[in-house]
Write a protein that holds these residues in place. Structure first.
Motif: not given
Length: 262
Positions: A88-105, A136-139
């Motif tokens: 399910y490639n959760p590392l791909d999402l983990a890498r995307a998170i800071p990119m999103v937060l840079a635009q939508v903090p 910004a992350v909850e598990y």
């Protein structure tokens, strides 16, 4: 067939492939949750006249969107809806998170951790911590029942599912039914259900930048998100109601029990 039994196991292992061939050739009826799984079954020797596509569908009495006009509660939530497993490639999402937060903090991410590969979860946490976005992350681990899962889906603006292969993922259909707009891997089985930029955004497998870009669009363009949200929940009502789909499964079982081929 649900997915990995034919799309992963039968391709990875000679023993699993031979076992799949043996089972498929002897089965009285083969139900697959997507057309691409049906094609995989045929390629392994399943008799064409015994193969039928029957998705599970969604219990729309539990999985439904929040009432129109309901005010959003808190910051926008991006929900990772698949198990914490390598496919399910959760590392791909983990890498995307800071990119999103840079635009939508103000965005917040909820990562489901059921059925966890502990090593992979540690890697996900490490990437998120090193990027400085831990706050910004909850598990969220196992939830008690479908109603709790549906409530979580209703809280989400975006639902992310980016595996390397898939059948018809129940979690994606449930999330759409609840009004979360999916960001999905661009896979044949998912194109059987959704069109890109109508009910979901489809992104290349393994492309964190594409994941981030799709999430950013959905969080910053409320009219787009509202349109796609409505299209997704309407699709499930029309084509994914489990009450309708499971009646077909009941017919198949009844006919087989009576000695007939459906």
């Amino acid at each position: 067939s649900w997915g990995s039994d034919l799309l992963v196991g039968a391709r990875r292992s000679t023993a699993q492939r031979q076992l799949a061939r043996w089972v498929l050739r002897r089965a009285d009826r083969i139900t697959c949750v997507s057309q691409n799984l049906a094609q995989a079954a045929l390629a392994l020797g399943a008799p064409p006249e015994r193969v039928e596509v029957v998705p599970w569908g969604v219990d729309t009495g539990i999985f439904y969107p929040a009432p129109p006009g309901s005010p959003p509660a808190g910051p926008p939530i991006v929900l990772s809806i698949r198990a914490m497993r390598p496919i399910y490639n959760p590392l791909d999402l983990a890498r995307a998170i800071p990119m999103v937060l840079a635009q939508v903090p103000e965005a917040r991410f909820v990562i489901r951790t059921y059925n966890t590969d502990s090593t992979l979860l540690a890697q996900v946490r490490s990437l998120i911590d090193l990027a400085g976005v831990t706050a910004a992350v909850e598990y969220v681990d196992e939830l008690p029942d479908d109603r709790a899962i549906a409530e979580l889906y209703r809280r989400a603006a975006v639902a992310v599912s980016v595996p390397s292969s898939d059948g018809t993922p129940q979690s994606v259909l449930e999330a759409m039914a609840c009004g979360a707009v999916p960001v999905l891997s661009d896979l044949p089985s998912l194109r059987e259900w959704v069109d890109d930029d109508r009910e979901a955004f489809l992104v290349p497998v393994g492309d964190s930048e594409a994941i981030a870009s799709a999430v950013i669009r959905l969080l910053t363009e409320p009219d787009l998100r509202s349109r796609m949200r409505a299209a997704g929940s309407d699709l499930i009502r029309r084509q994914g109601d489990s009450q309708v789909l499971m009646r077909r499964c009941e017919e198949i079982y009844q006919q087989l029990a009576g000695g007939q081929q459906p």
